[in-house]
Motif scaffolding. Structure first.
Motif, PDB file in Angstrom:
ATOM      1  N   GLY A   1      67.080  46.473  49.554  1.00  0.00           N
ATOM      2  CA  GLY A   1      68.239  46.129  49.652  1.00  0.00           C
ATOM      3  C   GLY A   1      68.892  44.805  49.653  1.00  0.00           C
ATOM      4  N   ILE A   2      69.983  44.417  49.320  1.00  0.00           N
ATOM      5  CA  ILE A   2      70.780  43.514  49.143  1.00  0.00           C
ATOM      6  C   ILE A   2      71.487  42.635  50.314  1.00  0.00           C
ATOM      7  CG2 ILE A   2      72.090  41.696  47.709  1.00  0.00           C
ATOM      8  CD1 ILE A   2      69.645  43.105  46.392  1.00  0.00           C
ATOM      9  N   VAL A   3      71.191  41.741  50.994  1.00  0.00           N
ATOM     10  CA  VAL A   3      71.918  40.821  51.929  1.00  0.00           C
ATOM     11  C   VAL A   3      72.728  39.769  51.511  1.00  0.00           C
ATOM     12  CG1 VAL A   3      71.593  39.581  54.129  1.00  0.00           C
ATOM     13  CG2 VAL A   3      69.942  41.352  53.604  1.00  0.00           C
ATOM     14  N   VAL A   4      74.117  40.062  51.850  1.00  0.00           N
ATOM     15  CA  VAL A   4      75.106  38.978  51.428  1.00  0.00           C
ATOM     16  C   VAL A   4      75.110  37.951  52.413  1.00  0.00           C
ATOM     17  CG1 VAL A   4      77.508  38.760  50.316  1.00  0.00           C
ATOM     18  CG2 VAL A   4      76.141  41.299  50.139  1.00  0.00           C
ATOM     19  N   PRO A   5      75.273  36.819  51.839  1.00  0.00           N
ATOM     20  CA  PRO A   5      75.025  35.632  52.821  1.00  0.00           C
ATOM     21  C   PRO A   5      76.339  35.415  53.680  1.00  0.00           C
ATOM     22  CG  PRO A   5      75.080  34.737  50.848  1.00  0.00           C
ATOM     23  CD  PRO A   5      74.890  36.346  50.451  1.00  0.00           C
ATOM     24  N   ASP A   6      77.499  35.629  53.192  1.00  0.00           N
ATOM     25  CA  ASP A   6      78.681  35.615  53.781  1.00  0.00           C
ATOM     26  C   ASP A   6      79.824  36.388  53.577  1.00  0.00           C
ATOM     27  OD1 ASP A   6      80.276  34.612  51.367  1.00  0.00           O
ATOM     28  OD2 ASP A   6      78.886  32.889  51.463  1.00  0.00           O
ATOM     29  N   ASP A   7      80.824  36.400  54.298  1.00  0.00           N
ATOM     30  CA  ASP A   7      81.920  37.319  54.132  1.00  0.00           C
ATOM     31  C   ASP A   7      82.937  36.892  53.094  1.00  0.00           C
ATOM     32  OD1 ASP A   7      80.674  38.953  55.865  1.00  0.00           O
ATOM     33  OD2 ASP A   7      81.644  38.517  57.783  1.00  0.00           O
ATOM     34  N   ASP A   8      82.623  36.219  52.183  1.00  0.00           N
ATOM     35  CA  ASP A   8      83.693  35.802  51.161  1.00  0.00           C
ATOM     36  C   ASP A   8      83.732  36.761  49.924  1.00  0.00           C
ATOM     37  OD1 ASP A   8      84.078  34.176  48.264  1.00  0.00           O
ATOM     38  OD2 ASP A   8      85.300  33.449  50.066  1.00  0.00           O
ATOM     39  N   PRO A   9      84.714  37.473  49.482  1.00  0.00           N
ATOM     40  CA  PRO A   9      85.089  38.416  48.595  1.00  0.00           C
ATOM     41  C   PRO A   9      84.316  38.029  47.215  1.00  0.00           C
ATOM     42  CG  PRO A   9      86.933  37.974  49.528  1.00  0.00           C
ATOM     43  CD  PRO A   9      86.245  37.068  50.102  1.00  0.00           C
ATOM     44  N   HIS A  10      84.138  36.661  46.813  1.00  0.00           N
ATOM     45  CA  HIS A  10      83.495  36.144  45.758  1.00  0.00           C
ATOM     46  C   HIS A  10      81.901  36.544  45.724  1.00  0.00           C
ATOM     47  CE1 HIS A  10      87.161  34.139  45.513  1.00  0.00           C
ATOM     48  NE2 HIS A  10      87.161  34.140  44.078  1.00  0.00           N
ATOM     49  N   THR A  11      81.523  36.071  46.992  1.00  0.00           N
ATOM     50  CA  THR A  11      79.969  36.317  47.210  1.00  0.00           C
ATOM     51  C   THR A  11      79.855  37.787  46.856  1.00  0.00           C
ATOM     52  OG1 THR A  11      80.173  34.584  48.761  1.00  0.00           O
ATOM     53  CG2 THR A  11      78.065  35.668  48.591  1.00  0.00           C
ATOM     54  N   TRP A  12      80.560  38.574  47.739  1.00  0.00           N
ATOM     55  CA  TRP A  12      80.576  39.987  47.697  1.00  0.00           C
ATOM     56  C   TRP A  12      80.373  40.658  46.285  1.00  0.00           C
ATOM     57  CZ3 TRP A  12      78.684  44.087  50.887  1.00  0.00           C
ATOM     58  CH2 TRP A  12      78.389  43.712  52.367  1.00  0.00           C
TER      59      TRP A  12
ATOM     60  N   MET B   1      69.971  55.109  52.384  1.00  0.00           N
ATOM     61  CA  MET B   1      68.685  54.558  51.670  1.00  0.00           C
ATOM     62  C   MET B   1      67.863  55.861  51.701  1.00  0.00           C
ATOM     63  SD  MET B   1      67.698  51.051  53.979  1.00  0.00           S
ATOM     64  CE  MET B   1      66.342  50.747  53.198  1.00  0.00           C
ATOM     65  N   ALA B   2      67.780  56.848  52.349  1.00  0.00           N
ATOM     66  CA  ALA B   2      67.155  57.884  52.200  1.00  0.00           C
ATOM     67  C   ALA B   2      67.665  58.961  51.114  1.00  0.00           C
ATOM     68  CB  ALA B   2      67.242  58.930  53.486  1.00  0.00           C
ATOM     69  N   SER B   3      68.995  58.614  50.926  1.00  0.00           N
ATOM     70  CA  SER B   3      69.433  59.626  49.606  1.00  0.00           C
ATOM     71  C   SER B   3      69.155  58.616  48.242  1.00  0.00           C
ATOM     72  CB  SER B   3      70.759  59.442  49.882  1.00  0.00           C
ATOM     73  OG  SER B   3      71.296  60.061  50.765  1.00  0.00           O
ATOM     74  N   GLY B   4      68.465  57.635  48.369  1.00  0.00           N
ATOM     75  CA  GLY B   4      68.189  56.781  47.173  1.00  0.00           C
ATOM     76  C   GLY B   4      69.317  55.746  46.631  1.00  0.00           C
ATOM     77  N   LEU B   5      70.053  55.206  47.466  1.00  0.00           N
ATOM     78  CA  LEU B   5      70.978  54.335  47.146  1.00  0.00           C
ATOM     79  C   LEU B   5      70.558  52.848  47.543  1.00  0.00           C
ATOM     80  CD1 LEU B   5      72.739  56.933  47.579  1.00  0.00           C
ATOM     81  CD2 LEU B   5      74.696  55.555  47.973  1.00  0.00           C
ATOM     82  N   ALA B   6      70.964  52.077  46.799  1.00  0.00           N
ATOM     83  CA  ALA B   6      70.877  50.628  46.824  1.00  0.00           C
ATOM     84  C   ALA B   6      71.843  50.143  47.815  1.00  0.00           C
ATOM     85  CB  ALA B   6      70.980  49.921  45.438  1.00  0.00           C
ATOM     86  N   VAL B   7      71.606  49.450  48.847  1.00  0.00           N
ATOM     87  CA  VAL B   7      72.529  49.259  50.011  1.00  0.00           C
ATOM     88  C   VAL B   7      72.871  47.533  49.888  1.00  0.00           C
ATOM     89  CG1 VAL B   7      71.878  51.123  51.500  1.00  0.00           C
ATOM     90  CG2 VAL B   7      70.765  48.850  51.992  1.00  0.00           C
ATOM     91  N   LEU B   8      74.197  47.460  50.159  1.00  0.00           N
ATOM     92  CA  LEU B   8      74.614  46.132  50.253  1.00  0.00           C
ATOM     93  C   LEU B   8      75.037  45.566  51.564  1.00  0.00           C
ATOM     94  CD1 LEU B   8      74.748  45.792  47.151  1.00  0.00           C
ATOM     95  CD2 LEU B   8      76.566  44.343  47.149  1.00  0.00           C
ATOM     96  N   LEU B   9      74.629  44.742  52.474  1.00  0.00           N
ATOM     97  CA  LEU B   9      74.919  44.461  53.955  1.00  0.00           C
ATOM     98  C   LEU B   9      75.145  43.095  54.223  1.00  0.00           C
ATOM     99  CD1 LEU B   9      71.815  46.686  55.152  1.00  0.00           C
ATOM    100  CD2 LEU B   9      74.282  47.462  54.831  1.00  0.00           C
ATOM    101  N   PRO B  10      75.760  42.866  55.228  1.00  0.00           N
ATOM    102  CA  PRO B  10      76.129  41.355  55.568  1.00  0.00           C
ATOM    103  C   PRO B  10      75.069  40.805  56.234  1.00  0.00           C
ATOM    104  CG  PRO B  10      77.349  42.847  56.799  1.00  0.00           C
ATOM    105  CD  PRO B  10      76.537  43.721  56.029  1.00  0.00           C
ATOM    106  N   GLU B  11      74.566  39.261  55.838  1.00  0.00           N
ATOM    107  CA  GLU B  11      73.484  38.884  56.575  1.00  0.00           C
ATOM    108  C   GLU B  11      73.973  38.741  57.845  1.00  0.00           C
ATOM    109  OE1 GLU B  11      70.986  35.041  55.420  1.00  0.00           O
ATOM    110  OE2 GLU B  11      72.920  34.684  55.324  1.00  0.00           O
ATOM    111  N   GLY B  12      72.766  38.867  58.975  1.00  0.00           N
ATOM    112  CA  GLY B  12      72.965  38.815  60.231  1.00  0.00           C
ATOM    113  C   GLY B  12      73.728  40.063  61.195  1.00  0.00           C
ATOM    114  N   ALA B  13      73.937  41.049  60.105  1.00  0.00           N
ATOM    115  CA  ALA B  13      74.362  42.415  60.583  1.00  0.00           C
ATOM    116  C   ALA B  13      73.268  43.151  61.419  1.00  0.00           C
ATOM    117  CB  ALA B  13      75.353  42.942  59.675  1.00  0.00           C
ATOM    118  N   ALA B  14      73.486  44.075  62.523  1.00  0.00           N
ATOM    119  CA  ALA B  14      72.471  44.975  62.743  1.00  0.00           C
ATOM    120  C   ALA B  14      71.964  45.744  61.873  1.00  0.00           C
ATOM    121  CB  ALA B  14      72.901  45.575  63.953  1.00  0.00           C
TER     122      ALA B  14
END
Length: 426
Positions: free
Chosen positions: A357-368, A332-345
């Motif tokens: 940043g984008i929070v992905v709601p589940d660990d399904d490849p289609h969702t990602w 983030m400090a480098s200016g990247l958009a981050v994709l992270l799993p919902e509920g992760a620390a």
């Protein structure tokens, strides 16, 4: 002057992972402190790591690194798959035992040789009295969960028990071991409010405090020139977004999920190129799956990793084993958009999910794949998220100096004379 020993029972080298880097940054911040603070002299700090040979590296008159050779190293076990940093499984480290009594505060960061040695010595000191060291601990990695992932890898090589059964038993045993060691400490520091909620029932809310992670904003920052230099150096494409993954290239970090999602994205006509910084068991599998749409840079020291961040567009990190995930803050400090799993620390780094940043709601490849598509297929949206990510890092992510002063020093400063604190029973 209060003397503090921080026990990082991981091998220190230029390619070491986040926990080692964390304590290097804290030590550098401590070396920048003036000789006197408002509450008195600065602590004398020694950070103990593992190393190929015993040696001392001095940062300042009151800060140093000490590397000690392991007694029972995991290096041979781990190196085959480029796995986690090597630790020491010995029940007692005799060399460390001779050095610890010179320090007033013993700060545990793991649950193997260094930690068990410190707790054993502290309990012996408590029985003798009245000189009792103060035990503090901090949680950096979910070692039980991480170990369960590697147990499954090793079980696939022909171990007699089913991988899932062996992994579950190992994880439960390590959690009990970790909790016993933490219970010996007067204070346990965790990186997130969720971590505080996890350990409060075991230790009591009054014994659990936050230890945030800092960001080196001088090293990690947006750089419009980095993309061209990155493309020249590694032969990366310039006609599509670069999706970066930094860390161990294995299932503990969610890399197989990311690779499958990128394969789906490509099948739908989306264009993105995966850049991987690190090493691990899944590197070859990812290359087989993505072919020329993926580039492996190998493990990189931080001075070479910083321009890689700045030259990419998206940082995708499906890991659920992080207690903090400092790579997310660096991205983030480098200016990247981050994709992270919902509920992760790791989502703690976001102040406005969906914007910075984008929070992905589940660990399904289609969702990602869907989440990746919202960025790589819409340049205007990608640019907006990157701008907000950099702003969040700049205005909300603390420096290492600030975290040291606000979150660590108060727990290292003596609150009373020796002998009035005690080591808790197991």
């Amino acid at each position: 002057m209060n003397s503090v020993a921080v026990l990082v029972e991981l091998t220190r080298n230029p390619m070491s992972g986040g926990q080692v880097k964390c304590w290097e940054r804290f030590a550098e911040a401590a070396a920048r402190l003036p000789e006197e603070l408002p509450d008195g002299p600065v602590p004398d700090l020694t950070v103990y790591f593992l190393g190929e040979r015993d040696r001392v590296e001095t940062l300042s008159p009151h800060v140093r690194f000490v590397m000690l050779r392991p007694v029972l190293s995991t290096a041979a076990l781990m190196s085959a798959d480029g796995a986690a940093d090597a630790s020491d499984l010995a029940p007692y480290h005799h060399r460390l035992a001779t050095l610890l009594p010179r320090h007033d505060v013993w700060h545990l960061t793991h649950s193997f040789a260094y930690a068990t040695t410190a707790v054993r010595l502290a309990r012996a000191a408590a029985r003798r009295g009245p000189r009792v060291p103060r035990l503090v601990a901090s949680v950096h990695t979910d070692v039980p969960k991480l170990t369960s992932v590697y147990t499954r890898y090793f079980a696939d090589r022909g171990l007699p028990l089913p991988g899932d059964l062996l992994a579950d038993r190992t994880e439960r045993w390590l959690r009990r071991r970790r909790d016993r060691l933490l219970n010996a400490c007067e204070r346990v520091l965790v990186p997130t409010p969720a971590g505080r909620a996890e350990f409060a029932p075991l230790l009591g809310p009054h014994r659990v405090s936050l230890l945030r992670r800092g960001t080196d904003h001088d090293r990690f920052h947006p750089d419009p020139t980095a993309r061209a230099r990155l493309a020249r150096r590694y032969g990366l494409p310039t006609d599509r977004p670069l999706v970066l993954f930094a860390g161990r290239l294995d299932a503990s970090k969610g890399l197989p999920l990311l690779a499958r999602s990128l394969r789906l994205l490509h099948a739908r006509g989306g264009r993105a190129h995966l850049v991987m910084a690190g090493s691990g068991a899944e590197a070859d599998a990812v290359h087989r799956l993505l072919g020329t749409d993926a580039t492996l840079l190998g493990p990189l020291p931080q001075e070479r990793l910083a321009p890689v961040y700045a030259g990419c567009d998206v940082f995708a990190f499906p890991s659920r084993t992080e207690t903090c995930g400092n790579v997310v803050a660096e991205a983030m400090a480098s200016g990247l958009a981050v994709l992270l799993p919902e509920g992760a620390a790791t989502t703690q780094w976001l102040t406005a999910p969906g914007r910075d940043g984008i929070v992905v709601p589940d660990d399904d490849p289609h969702t990602w794949a869907d989440a990746l598509s919202t960025l790589v297929s819409h340049p205007g949206h990608l640019a907006t998220v990157r701008t907000h990510a950099a702003a969040t890092a700049r205005h909300h992510h603390p420096t290492w100096d600030r975290v040291l002063t606000e979150d660590l020093l108060p727990h290292w400063t003596p609150v009373s004379a020796y002998g009035t604190t005690h080591v808790r029973a197991a």
